[in-house]
Design an enzyme around this catalytic site. Structure first.
Site, PDB file in Angstrom:
ATOM      1  N   HIS A 158       4.046   5.068   2.712  1.00 44.82           N
ATOM      2  CA  HIS A 158       3.857   6.454   3.150  1.00 44.82           C
ATOM      3  C   HIS A 158       4.426   6.623   4.558  1.00 44.82           C
ATOM      4  O   HIS A 158       4.356   5.715   5.386  1.00 44.82           O
ATOM      5  CB  HIS A 158       2.370   6.817   3.134  1.00 44.82           C
ATOM      6  CG  HIS A 158       2.115   8.287   3.253  1.00 44.82           C
ATOM      7  ND1 HIS A 158       2.167   8.946   4.460  1.00 44.82           N
ATOM      8  CD2 HIS A 158       1.815   9.229   2.311  1.00 44.82           C
ATOM      9  CE1 HIS A 158       1.903  10.232   4.261  1.00 44.82           C
ATOM     10  NE2 HIS A 158       1.693  10.427   2.966  1.00 44.82           N
TER      11      HIS A 158
ATOM     12  N   GLU B 252       8.400  12.413  -0.752  1.00 42.23           N
ATOM     13  CA  GLU B 252       7.644  13.242   0.179  1.00 42.23           C
ATOM     14  C   GLU B 252       8.487  13.517   1.420  1.00 42.23           C
ATOM     15  O   GLU B 252       8.521  12.691   2.343  1.00 42.23           O
ATOM     16  CB  GLU B 252       6.345  12.546   0.599  1.00 42.23           C
ATOM     17  CG  GLU B 252       5.225  12.624  -0.392  1.00 42.23           C
ATOM     18  CD  GLU B 252       3.873  12.406   0.280  1.00 42.23           C
ATOM     19  OE1 GLU B 252       2.990  13.236   0.104  1.00 42.23           O
ATOM     20  OE2 GLU B 252       3.714  11.408   0.996  1.00 42.23           O
TER      21      GLU B 252
END
Length: 242
Positions: free
Chosen positions: A98, A167
């Protein structure tokens, strides 16, 4: 290919708050059961302290995801949580790479590679995150960045079982969402370069209002949901709107 929704709670919710969420989620889910497709997978990634509570849900389809794991198997690594420990808590998916981990905790390719190896060793499904910054997006470097991030781990990542989460950093928690067309373009790019059967999902300010348009795109197989997953009613609305 089955669609999948994963709620990433980040560093939110105490154990007490998680219990309250699960109770309300079960109620809202049961009320909307007829609207939720049978072939939909979904999971929640809470803080480590609440992992065991997700399994207390009466909704058997709700799976447990983890937000992180150690790159080490076991031993003198104070503060670390191993893949084996996660497996013991019935964790199904684990988020790796992430942008917050890359930026704040300075995780690099070698760290991510080792984490993927640990996850796969204990039959956890890696949810490998990739994404470009606003400056990279504006400089038309999205393709270069995304392909480069996946290339760093492609020698160890089992693409047949893993999930790739696109993302864009500029859309995480900002209220800005990549248009469905932009998200589709990048997800298609990933599949064209690494395999048509890879499960590719989108994350970045996803909510019940935009989930349907996003998942109508041919190459978007699901979503990694942040803030909107903290509200049990909103999370169920997301599941029901697909």
């Amino acid at each position: 290919m089955k669609k999948i929704i994963i709620g990433n709670w980040k560093m939110n919710k105490t154990v007490h708050e998680t219990r309250d969420f699960i109770q309300k989620f079960d109620i809202f889910y049961s009320k909307n059961l007829g609207k939720i497709k049978d072939n939909l997978d979904f999971a929640i990634a809470p803080s480590f302290t609440s992992l065991a509570l997700i399994s207390t849900s009466k909704i058997d389809k709700l799976k447990v995801a983890a937000q992180n794991l150690s790159q080490f198997d076991s031993g003198a690594f104070t503060g670390e949580i191993s893949a084996k420990m996660l497996q013991d808590l019935a964790v199904h998916y684990v988020i790796i790479g992430h942008s917050e981990r890359r930026e704040i905790f300075k995780e690099i390719g070698e760290d991510l590679t080792n984490k993927i190896l640990q996850a796969q060793k204990y039959n956890l499904i890696p949810v490998f995150c990739v994404g470009e910054s606003l400056s990279e997006f504006e400089a038309n470097e999205t393709e270069k960045v995304i392909i480069g991030q996946i290339n760093e781990v492609k020698s160890v990542l089992n693409f047949e079982k893993a999930i790739i989460a696109y993302e864009p950093i500029w859309a995480i928690g900002t209220g800005k969402t990549a248009t469905a067309q932009i998200a589709e373009q990048v997800c298609k790019l990933i599949k064209n370069n690494f395999g048509k059967n890879i499960r590719v999902i989108y994350g970045g300010s996803v909510n019940s209002k935009n989930i349907n348009e996003l998942l109508l795109q041919k190459n978007i197989d699901g979503a990694l949901v942040g803030k909107a997953s903290l509200d049990p009613e909103e999370f169920v609305k997301i599941l029901a709107n697909i």
